[in-house]
Design an enzyme around this catalytic site. Sequence first.
Site, mmCIF file in Angstrom:
data_model
loop_
_atom_site.group_PDB
_atom_site.id
_atom_site.type_symbol
_atom_site.label_atom_id
_atom_site.label_comp_id
_atom_site.label_asym_id
_atom_site.label_seq_id
_atom_site.Cartn_x
_atom_site.Cartn_y
_atom_site.Cartn_z
ATOM 1 C CG ASP A 253 -6.205 -1.291 -4.730
ATOM 2 O OD1 ASP A 253 -5.235 -2.000 -4.415
ATOM 3 O OD2 ASP A 253 -6.689 -0.426 -3.976
ATOM 4 C CG HIS B 274 -5.362 -2.372 -0.630
ATOM 5 N ND1 HIS B 274 -4.986 -1.563 -1.682
ATOM 6 C CD2 HIS B 274 -4.702 -1.893 0.459
ATOM 7 C CE1 HIS B 274 -4.156 -0.625 -1.243
ATOM 8 N NE2 HIS B 274 -3.954 -0.815 0.050
ATOM 9 C CB SER C 14 -0.966 -0.031 1.182
ATOM 10 O OG SER C 14 -1.965 0.954 1.035
#
Length: 453
Positions: free
Chosen positions: A333, A400, A237
Site C-alpha cells: 500500500d 492506494h 482509505s
Amino acid sequence: MQHNKPVKSPYPSYSHILFHIKPRFLIKYEPPCVSFEMKKLLWSLTLFGVILILPVNGVMEYDKMEKFTDFNGTNVYQTENDVNSKAKVTMVGLTLIKNAALRSAVCLDGSPAGYHFHPGSGSGAKNWLVHLEGGGWCSDTESCEYSKRTSHGSSKHMEKKIPFTGILSDKASENPDFYNWNRVKVRYCDGGSFMGDNENKDAKLQFRGKPIWTSVMTDLLVNGMEHAKQGLLSGCSAGGLAAIFQCDDFKSSLFSSTRVKCLSDAGFFVDATDVSGDRSLRQLYTDVIEFQSITNNLPNDCLNRLNPTSCFFPQNLINQVKTPLFILNAAYDSWQIQESLTSKSADPTGSWADCTFNIAKCNASQIKFFQEFRTHMVNLLGGFKEQRKNGVFLNSCFSHCQTESHDTWYSKNSPSVKNKRIAVAVGDWFFERGGAKFIDCPYPCDKTCRNLI
C-alpha cells in the site's frame, strides 16, 4: 418478515487523503524537467483519484506523518486501449444534512455534513450502495484546524457536484454489477473515520463522525433504503476503515432478509514497524483517539481484549465482523509505505526517498523490507480469509484505493489476479458466483498493476 430496528438519530430533530501532518512545502518548477517536489505533488493528486499513466517519483517534506492537500479529482482516466473522458462522467450534486446542528451531524468547523446521491433504476431500483469517502485523520488542534480549511473538515469547501466513477459509475460498461443501483457517496469531514462524538470548545472543533453516519443512514432509510433488497457498504482509505467499523450497524439497519455485505478498499492499515524501528502509525492512532475522545465508540468486543489504539487497527477487528466483508488492498500500500513506514519522522536523513518513490531504485535490503511488510499483511488476513462469507483481493501493487477510479476498477487494463479484475472479483463475491479469495504472488510478478511509485 422480521425487520430489524432502523438506525435512529439520538438527536432532537428527528461522509485515496488529508493526512495528519502539518505540511510545510513549496512547489518549485524547474524546466524542462519535472522537479522532485512537483513529482511528489503529482503523486498526491493521484492518491485522490487521478490515475496517471507514467510512474511518479519525488519527495515533499512534512512534519510527523504526511498530510496531503485536498483534491477530489478523477475527471479523466486514460490507458492505451481505454479512454473515459470527462464529458462522459456523471456529475452528482451535494446534499447537505437538514437540521445538522440539532442532530450534531456537522463537520470539524460546525458546517453541515453532506452526501451525494444518484438514484437507481430498473433492476437496481431497490438496491443500495453506500460509499464512505476517505480523508485521513487529524489528531491535534493544528492538524484539525488545517482540515477545517478543506473539504475534509468543512462543507463550505466541498464541491457542489462530483464525478461518480469506478464503483459509483452509472454505466454498465464501467461498473457491470452496481451501475443501476442507488449509489451514495458520504463526504468525509470529521477527521476520525466516522467514529467521534465530541467537541473541543476551546479550539472550536466538532468531532461528530458518529452522528454524521447515523444521520445519513436515517435520511437514506426514510428515502427508500429501508426497503432495500440488497445493500453494499464500501469505503476508501479512512473511509475503508470506517466501512469495517460500521459494517454490522449497516446490516442491522435493514431487513434481516436483505442481502448485505461490506467492502473495505485500502482500509487495512497495518500496525507495523517502520524503517526506524518505531510504530509511527500506532502513535498517530493513539493521538486521534485521545484528541477526539473516540474510545467509547470503539467496538466493545475489541476493548474487552485490547487497548483503544489496538482497536483502531483493522487486523484486530475484521475477525469479529459478523456481516460478510471483503478486504481489497494493495500488498505494498503506497500510503502506508510512503507516509508511515518511510515517513520523514522514520527516515529523517532521506535515505529511503529514492526507493520509496521509485521502486527501481530500491536496493536488495529495501526490497526485503517491503516483502516482509507484505508477508505480515498476508499473515494477518489468514484467519479472516478462511471464513467462507468473506472475500479478499490482495494484489502486489504499489497503490492506494482501487474502487473509485475507472482505471483500476473495471477498465481493459485494470489490475487483475488470476485473470480476474477487481470489479469482477467483488461482484462474484457479492452475488456468490464463484471464488472470492485472491492473494497475488510477491512483487515483481504482477504486470497488471497501476503502480503509484
